[in-house]
Design an enzyme around this catalytic site. Structure first.
Site, mmCIF file in Angstrom:
data_model
loop_
_atom_site.group_PDB
_atom_site.id
_atom_site.type_symbol
_atom_site.label_atom_id
_atom_site.label_comp_id
_atom_site.label_asym_id
_atom_site.label_seq_id
_atom_site.Cartn_x
_atom_site.Cartn_y
_atom_site.Cartn_z
ATOM 1 N N CYS A 164 13.361 -48.435 -35.281
ATOM 2 C CA CYS A 164 13.655 -48.244 -34.702
ATOM 3 C C CYS A 164 12.987 -48.383 -33.303
ATOM 4 C CB CYS A 164 14.437 -46.963 -34.397
ATOM 5 S SG CYS A 164 15.411 -46.723 -35.899
ATOM 6 N N GLU A 315 11.868 -34.290 -31.055
ATOM 7 C CA GLU A 315 11.752 -35.055 -30.121
ATOM 8 C C GLU A 315 11.041 -33.404 -28.833
ATOM 9 O OE1 GLU A 315 13.152 -38.695 -27.187
ATOM 10 O OE2 GLU A 315 14.524 -37.651 -28.915
ATOM 11 N N LYS A 336 21.661 -42.605 -26.898
ATOM 12 C CA LYS A 336 22.626 -42.771 -28.381
ATOM 13 C C LYS A 336 24.241 -42.102 -28.299
ATOM 14 C CE LYS A 336 18.487 -44.053 -30.533
ATOM 15 N NZ LYS A 336 17.474 -44.295 -29.055
ATOM 16 N N HIS A 341 22.780 -45.393 -32.157
ATOM 17 C CA HIS A 341 21.420 -46.096 -32.541
ATOM 18 C C HIS A 341 22.131 -47.799 -32.847
ATOM 19 C CE1 HIS A 341 17.413 -46.348 -32.874
ATOM 20 N NE2 HIS A 341 17.350 -45.465 -34.150
ATOM 21 N N PHE A 400 11.468 -45.015 -39.136
ATOM 22 C CA PHE A 400 11.220 -44.497 -39.682
ATOM 23 C C PHE A 400 9.337 -45.251 -39.570
ATOM 24 C CE2 PHE A 400 14.991 -44.079 -42.548
ATOM 25 C CZ PHE A 400 15.457 -43.454 -41.972
#
Length: 415
Positions: A164, A315, A336, A341, A400
């Protein structure tokens, strides 16, 4: 020695909200969800049966120099977005030194559909059934190679594959190549294709995606208390980055300056974000330091904002750590929430949104924000776009593997 400055001179995207920048931006400002029910996921037995797919996309109409059937769908997206950005930046100039032009394209997984097809061929018919184009289609660097081939770029060309954060790394590294003098122009961004059900099923197996199948348009709800996972999306975002003096010499229109890049790693867990948000905050602080800016200079944060319980809380904590007391005065919104996403493309599309916020003095909303989570206590621009004089924006991308990237984009003085 004066540091070489990097500016944005071209934008291009293909998203579930639209097949170009203008239509995507209008959809984002209107707060329209592009998430829909996908019967093919139901037929495959996925718990998650929703997603944000690109619609009405016909690569054959775009006039690529390369045969469309040689490109995987993700490469088609990347090439279409690069073509729009290239045209927007008016790079079709015979005086342009192509040896000083390059490209970096990020992707999370690459052409998974082709990988599955050729694996099935192998299992059912043996190695003689594998298509000769298998390797050039499934390699993660295929999209970058096709962009370089399309425009004849002979400068740096490669791929990033950091999930991502892939587009964030691609754009940040492209900016650093320009600063170092290794390139004058870079076309950078990311792409992702979800046509293969395995893509969604893999995240479904981790219980990372939303299963709000009866209300697809309300499934992606970053920072809302009732969020239950992210919605898988697809598409591509590409930007033309250019050394400032080079852009001025050729009379290019300049959107904004890409002034800061921050990259860190949590080095903690493969899939679970650190709830303290230390590495994410360090990435934002790094981008601020790189740009010579203070937290109080930031007007807007384009959040990673996935709509997962853990990421959104992390976040929020990271923004508060990086910006301190100023965090409460900053607008934060999640692209998003409307287009899902798009993994390897997401940071590029988020950066395009931030650049357009600077141009148009407006920020898009976070939709489906209805039930505030006490652990997410910032101004998420709920449900309606907001007029705002944005001079400095941060764009976040977390992945990730613990990869964290933050990009700082700013209005160019005098622009």
């Amino acid at each position: 020695m004066t540091r070489r400055r990097v500016v944005v001179t071209g934008l291009g995207c293909i998203t579930p909200a639209g097949n170009d920048v203008a239509s995507t931006w209008q959809a984002l400002l209107a707060g329209r969800s592009a998430v829909t029910y996908l019967p093919r996921l139901a037929s495959e037995g996925c718990r998650c049966r929703i997603g944000a797919e690109v619609r009405g996309f016909d690569p054959a109409r775009l006039g690529f120099r390369q045969p469309v059937d040689r490109l995987g769908r993700g490469s088609q997206f990347a090439l279409a977005a690069a073509q729009e950005a290239h045209r927007d930046a008016r790079l079709a100039d015979p005086a342009l030194n192509l040896a000083h032009c390059g490209t970096i394209v990020g992707t999370g997984i690459g052409d998974l559909a082709e990988t599955v097809r050729q694996t099935q061929n192998y299992l059912e018919q043996g190695i003689q059934a594998i298509h000769p184009r298998c390797a050039p289609r499934v390699m993660p660097n295929a999209a970058a190679a096709h962009v370089a081939l399309e425009f004849g770029f002979r400068g740096p060309s490669f791929a990033t594959a950091s999930g991502c954060a892939a587009a964030g790394h691609a754009i940040g590294l492209a900016a650093r190549l320009i600063r170092s003098g290794d390139a004058e122009v870079m076309v950078a961004g990311g792409t992702e294709d979800i046509s293969c059900a395995l893509y969604v099923a893999a995240f479904d197996a981790l219980h990372a995606v939303s299963t709000r199948n009866d209300e697809p348009e309300k499934a992606s709800r970053p920072f809302d208390r009732r969020r239950d996972g992210f919605v898988v999306g697809e598409g591509a975002g590409m930007l033309v980055l250019e050394e400032l003096d080079h852009a001025r010499r050729r009379g290019a229109s300049i959107y904004a300056e890409l002034a800061g890049v921050g990259m860190t790693s949590e080095a903690r867990h493969l899939t679970t974000p650190d709830p303290r948000g230390d590495a994410a905050a360090a990435a934002m602080a790094g981008a601020l330091h790189d740009a010579g800016r203070r937290p109080a200079d930031v007007h807007y944060v384009n959040a990673h904002g996935t709509s997962t319980p853990l990421n959104d809380r992390m976040e929020t904590a990271a923004v508060r750590k990086a910006l301190g007391r100023h965090a409460s005065r900053v607008c934060v919104s999640a692209t998003k929430s409307m287009i899902g996403h798009s993994i390897g493309a997401s940071a590029a599309v988020g950066l395009i949104a931030a650049v357009l916020s600077i141009r148009d003095r407006v920020v898009h909303p976070t939709i489906n924000y209805e039930d505030p989570d006490p652990a997410c206590d910032l101004d998420y621009v709920p449900n309606r776009a907001r007029e705002l004089d944005v001079d400095v924006a941060l764009v976040n991308a977390f992945a990730f593997g613990g990869h964290c990237v933050s990009l700082l984009v700013a209005r160019l003085a005098g622009a």
